[in-house]
Design an enzyme around this catalytic site. Structure first.
Site, PDB file in Angstrom:
ATOM      1  N   HIS A 177     -12.848   4.481  -0.138  1.00 45.27           N
ATOM      2  CA  HIS A 177     -14.022   4.167  -0.963  1.00 45.27           C
ATOM      3  C   HIS A 177     -15.103   5.225  -0.727  1.00 45.27           C
ATOM      4  CE1 HIS A 177     -14.425   2.413   2.993  1.00 45.27           C
ATOM      5  NE2 HIS A 177     -15.744   2.401   2.846  1.00 45.27           N
TER       6      HIS A 177
ATOM      7  N   THR B 260     -16.244   9.744  -3.849  1.00 45.27           N
ATOM      8  CA  THR B 260     -15.706  11.108  -3.984  1.00 45.27           C
ATOM      9  C   THR B 260     -14.788  11.476  -2.810  1.00 45.27           C
ATOM     10  OG1 THR B 260     -17.789  11.845  -2.991  1.00 45.27           O
ATOM     11  CG2 THR B 260     -17.536  12.207  -5.358  1.00 45.27           C
ATOM     12  N   ARG B 261     -13.795  12.309  -3.097  1.00 47.94           N
ATOM     13  CA  ARG B 261     -12.936  12.913  -2.085  1.00 47.94           C
ATOM     14  C   ARG B 261     -12.728  14.376  -2.451  1.00 47.94           C
ATOM     15  NH1 ARG B 261     -13.996   8.962   0.249  1.00 47.94           N
ATOM     16  NH2 ARG B 261     -12.665   7.524   1.388  1.00 47.94           N
TER      17      ARG B 261
ATOM     18  N   LYS C 210     -24.346  13.256  -1.097  1.00 45.57           N
ATOM     19  CA  LYS C 210     -23.497  12.565  -0.114  1.00 45.57           C
ATOM     20  C   LYS C 210     -23.072  13.532   0.986  1.00 45.57           C
ATOM     21  CE  LYS C 210     -18.838  10.818   0.195  1.00 45.57           C
ATOM     22  NZ  LYS C 210     -17.618  10.413  -0.521  1.00 45.57           N
TER      23      LYS C 210
ATOM     24  N   HIS D 211     -17.355  15.190  10.102  1.00 46.97           N
ATOM     25  CA  HIS D 211     -15.892  15.183   9.968  1.00 46.97           C
ATOM     26  C   HIS D 211     -15.182  15.135  11.322  1.00 46.97           C
ATOM     27  CE1 HIS D 211     -11.965  15.894   8.319  1.00 46.97           C
ATOM     28  NE2 HIS D 211     -11.861  17.122   8.783  1.00 46.97           N
TER      29      HIS D 211
ATOM     30  N   CYS E 176     -16.312   4.035   6.754  1.00 52.46           N
ATOM     31  CA  CYS E 176     -14.934   4.258   6.302  1.00 52.46           C
ATOM     32  C   CYS E 176     -14.107   4.583   7.547  1.00 52.46           C
ATOM     33  CB  CYS E 176     -14.988   5.433   5.316  1.00 52.46           C
ATOM     34  SG  CYS E 176     -13.442   5.981   4.598  1.00 52.46           S
TER      35      CYS E 176
ATOM     36  N   LYS F 237      -6.457  13.547  -1.339  1.00 45.98           N
ATOM     37  CA  LYS F 237      -6.090  14.526  -2.373  1.00 45.98           C
ATOM     38  C   LYS F 237      -4.585  14.587  -2.609  1.00 45.98           C
ATOM     39  CE  LYS F 237      -8.009  17.665   0.442  1.00 45.98           C
ATOM     40  NZ  LYS F 237      -7.981  16.918   1.732  1.00 45.98           N
TER      41      LYS F 237
HETATM   42  C1  LIG Z   1     -15.412   9.049   5.046  1.00 48.21           C
HETATM   43  C2  LIG Z   1     -14.091   9.577   4.585  1.00 48.21           C
HETATM   44  C3  LIG Z   1     -14.030  10.789   3.921  1.00 48.21           C
HETATM   45  C4  LIG Z   1     -12.821  11.305   3.519  1.00 48.21           C
HETATM   46  N1  LIG Z   1     -12.800  12.483   2.815  1.00 48.21           N
HETATM   47  C5  LIG Z   1     -11.641  12.928   2.330  1.00 48.21           C
HETATM   48  C6  LIG Z   1     -11.645  14.044   1.471  1.00 48.21           C
HETATM   49  O1  LIG Z   1     -12.693  14.593   1.148  1.00 48.21           O
HETATM   50  N2  LIG Z   1     -10.455  14.478   0.972  1.00 48.21           N
HETATM   51  C7  LIG Z   1      -9.279  13.867   1.295  1.00 48.21           C
HETATM   52  O2  LIG Z   1      -8.236  14.323   0.817  1.00 48.21           O
HETATM   53  N3  LIG Z   1      -9.249  12.799   2.113  1.00 48.21           N
HETATM   54  C8  LIG Z   1     -10.401  12.318   2.626  1.00 48.21           C
HETATM   55  N4  LIG Z   1     -10.411  11.212   3.410  1.00 48.21           N
HETATM   56  C9  LIG Z   1      -9.139  10.612   3.825  1.00 48.21           C
HETATM   57  C10 LIG Z   1      -8.512   9.779   2.734  1.00 48.21           C
HETATM   58  O3  LIG Z   1      -9.491   9.040   2.042  1.00 48.21           O
HETATM   59  C11 LIG Z   1      -7.451   8.881   3.370  1.00 48.21           C
HETATM   60  O4  LIG Z   1      -6.488   9.710   4.023  1.00 48.21           O
HETATM   61  C12 LIG Z   1      -6.739   8.028   2.344  1.00 48.21           C
HETATM   62  O5  LIG Z   1      -7.656   7.385   1.498  1.00 48.21           O
HETATM   63  C13 LIG Z   1      -5.870   7.011   3.082  1.00 48.21           C
HETATM   64  O6  LIG Z   1      -5.190   6.214   2.145  1.00 48.21           O
HETATM   65  P1  LIG Z   1      -4.278   5.009   2.649  1.00 48.21           P
HETATM   66  O7  LIG Z   1      -3.548   4.522   1.458  1.00 48.21           O
HETATM   67  O8  LIG Z   1      -3.517   5.428   3.850  1.00 48.21           O
HETATM   68  O9  LIG Z   1      -5.341   3.902   3.160  1.00 48.21           O
HETATM   69  P2  LIG Z   1      -6.127   2.806   2.290  1.00 48.21           P
HETATM   70  O10 LIG Z   1      -6.493   3.346   0.970  1.00 48.21           O
HETATM   71  O11 LIG Z   1      -7.186   2.238   3.154  1.00 48.21           O
HETATM   72  O12 LIG Z   1      -5.022   1.706   2.001  1.00 48.21           O
HETATM   73  C14 LIG Z   1      -4.429   0.902   2.989  1.00 48.21           C
HETATM   74  C15 LIG Z   1      -4.262  -0.485   2.384  1.00 48.21           C
HETATM   75  O13 LIG Z   1      -3.445  -1.266   3.220  1.00 48.21           O
HETATM   76  C16 LIG Z   1      -3.909  -2.589   3.120  1.00 48.21           C
HETATM   77  N5  LIG Z   1      -3.419  -3.329   4.291  1.00 48.21           N
HETATM   78  C17 LIG Z   1      -3.659  -3.030   5.594  1.00 48.21           C
HETATM   79  N6  LIG Z   1      -3.076  -3.936   6.399  1.00 48.21           N
HETATM   80  C18 LIG Z   1      -2.444  -4.828   5.583  1.00 48.21           C
HETATM   81  C19 LIG Z   1      -1.668  -5.999   5.817  1.00 48.21           C
HETATM   82  N7  LIG Z   1      -1.440  -6.450   7.057  1.00 48.21           N
HETATM   83  N8  LIG Z   1      -1.195  -6.670   4.760  1.00 48.21           N
HETATM   84  C20 LIG Z   1      -1.426  -6.230   3.484  1.00 48.21           C
HETATM   85  N9  LIG Z   1      -2.167  -5.143   3.221  1.00 48.21           N
HETATM   86  C21 LIG Z   1      -2.652  -4.444   4.241  1.00 48.21           C
HETATM   87  C22 LIG Z   1      -5.414  -2.428   3.112  1.00 48.21           C
HETATM   88  O14 LIG Z   1      -6.062  -3.574   2.590  1.00 48.21           O
HETATM   89  C23 LIG Z   1      -5.590  -1.207   2.237  1.00 48.21           C
HETATM   90  O15 LIG Z   1      -5.836  -1.565   0.885  1.00 48.21           O
HETATM   91  C24 LIG Z   1     -11.617  10.630   3.813  1.00 48.21           C
HETATM   92  C25 LIG Z   1     -11.669   9.406   4.468  1.00 48.21           C
HETATM   93  C26 LIG Z   1     -12.897   8.872   4.839  1.00 48.21           C
HETATM   94  C27 LIG Z   1     -12.926   7.547   5.547  1.00 48.21           C
END
Ligand SMILES: Cc1cc2nc3c(=O)[nH]c(=O)nc-3n(C[C@H](O)[C@H](O)[C@H](O)COP(=O)(O)OP(=O)(O)OC[C@H]3O[C@@H](n4cnc5c(N)ncnc54)[C@H](O)[C@@H]3O)c2cc1C
Length: 387
Positions: free
Chosen positions: A48, A51-52, A275, A279, A323, A356
């Site tokens: 959330h 932006t990324r 924003k 990092h 986050c 990304k």
């Molecule tokens: C502040 C911040 C800035 C960032 N900036 C960048 C950037 O500029 N560029 C970039 O490429 N990346 C960036 N990232 C990293 C990137 O956002 C993450 O790597 C990516 O969003 C991770 O995706 P995900 O699907 O692994 O996690 P999430 O999108 O969090 O999804 C995991 C999901 O699993 C679900 N879940 C967890 N446990 C359970 C369970 N037991 N049962 C059912 N559901 C469950 C959760 O509810 C969630 O919806 C940033 C991250 C942050 C926090």
């Protein structure tokens, strides 16, 4: 109820995986189930905050570059199908001393892969971007194709496409545990609402992966670590002039001996603020016990750098959010077959730089689940490399 594949977690990676799996299975009768404890896009995990960054001259490792080139193509395709902008090109500056990871790493990736870029010294940086105060000896790599993805819209686009292709999506249903069935190709997943069987399981639980990487009863340590990250939207002193997208790019700055920090141009226009966040600081946490309040000391760590390097950002906080990153020991992803179970695919440990790639992670996961292999180069990400 039995499925071909269950996707655990429907955030950035899981929504993309569910979309790809459902699209490729829609004419085969194979059923795909997606499960999430919340209703993505939501503000409780890692995806959330509006932006990324997406960029190609990748300081983290040159091996990411071929994947990144494909990602641009796939984001544009998704954008076309979704009918709304997901990727806004802004350009980006990777700033620091010449030998910093950010500058030297980006330059290495750009040179190895022949990526268009410009190198700017401190004087040129100050001339082009008067809001910056680079100390003497600072260098920056400017990359024009860099830009900002809209994470909430990307997840919505993937979930809508998954549902349209026939995926069954269950929200507000928490996975409590999973087991891989010995002696046959299957998994059993237990949730707050029931028990499901499938031939394959995709683990995409973001910051909750440390608890879910290994099956129920395993004593193996995940070696993944969630890390609390604070994002601030700041009101520049004197307004957004100088920070607007036509005159100011994304930046990642690694000053000598300091944490790397980053930010975006004023993409919401006047009054929307700028924003920014830290990092490379570490504030290790457990996803269920995350402190979601932003405290004075959180803001101060960022202000200290901004006062020195982008002083007009020493303004009021318009809003903020917390986050999580999920680190692996080497900060490269875990993407591939589970170390113990061939019928389980891991997409986790994205170490704060995964968003990304999510559109392509979905495709790679679908390759692995449906074909048992992928042509995309994922050698850096082998989930068993820490054994
Ligand atoms: C502040 C911040 C800035 C960032 N900036 C960048 C950037 O500029 N560029 C970039 O490429 N990346 C960036 N990232 C990293 C990137 O956002 C993450 O790597 C990516 O969003 C991770 O995706 P995900 O699907 O692994 O996690 P999430 O999108 O969090 O999804 C995991 C999901 O699993 C679900 N879940 C967890 N446990 C359970 C369970 N037991 N049962 C059912 N559901 C469950 C959760 O509810 C969630 O919806 C940033 C991250 C942050 C926090």
């Amino acid at each position: 109820m039995s499925y071909h594949a269950i996707v655990l977690g429907l955030g950035a990676m899981g929504s993309a995986a569910a979309c790809q799996l459902a699209s490729r299975c829609s004419s085969t009768g194979k059923k795909i189930l997606g499960l999430d404890r919340f209703h993505p896009p939501h503000t409780f995990g890692s995806s959330h905050g509006e932006t990324r960054v997406i960029r190609q001259a990748y300081f983290e490792h040159p091996d990411y570059v071929p994947l990144l080139k494909t990602c641009y193509d796939r984001w544009h395709r998704l954008e076309h199908d979704y009918g709304d902008t997901l990727l806004q090109q802004t350009g980006a500056l990777m700033i620091g001393p010449e030998n910093s990871d950010v500058v030297a790493g980006s330059l290495r990736a750009a040179r190895e892969h022949g990526l268009p870029h410009q190198l700017l010294d401190a004087a040129e940086l100050r001339r082009r971007y008067p809001v910056l105060r680079p100390p003497a000896g600072t260098m920056a790599l400017y990359e024009e194709v860099a830009g900002a993805l809209a994470p909430e819209s990307c997840i919505t686009a993937h979930l809508e496409a998954a549902a349209q292709a026939g995926a069954e999506l269950h929200f507000s249903e928490r996975v409590e545990s999973w087991t891989a069935d010995p002696g046959r190709d299957g998994v059993t997943v237990r949730t707050s609402a029931g028990t499901y069987q499938a031939e394959h399981l995709v683990l995409a639980a973001g910051a909750w992966m440390p608890d879910l990487l290994y099956s129920a009863g395993s004593t193996e340590e995940s070696r993944l670590q969630a890390d609390r990250k604070v994002l601030l939207w700041l009101e520049p002193e004197g307004g957004e002039r100088g920070f607007m997208p036509h005159e100011f790019p994304i930046w990642v700055w690694e000053p000598e001996g300091e944490y790397a920090f980053y930010g975006f141009p004023a993409l919401d226009g006047r009054g929307g603020g700028v924003k920014a966040g830290l990092h490379t600081n570490r504030d290790d946490c457990h996803a269920d016990e995350l402190d979601r309040d932003v405290h004075g000391e959180d803001a101060e760590a960022l202000y200290k750098l901004l006062r020195q390097f982008i002083p007009r950002l020493d303004g009021e906080i318009l809003h903020s959010t917390v986050c999580m990153y999920t680190h692996t020991p080497d900060d490269h992803f875990l993407l591939g077959p589970h170390p113990d179970h061939a019928q389980v695919t891991v997409a986790g440990g994205f170490s704060g730089h995964g968003f990304k790639f999510s559109v392509l992670v979905g495709e790679i996961v679908a390759d692995l689940v449906l074909e048992g292999k992928t042509t995309h180069p994922i050698g850096l990400f082998a989930p068993d490399r820490f054994r």
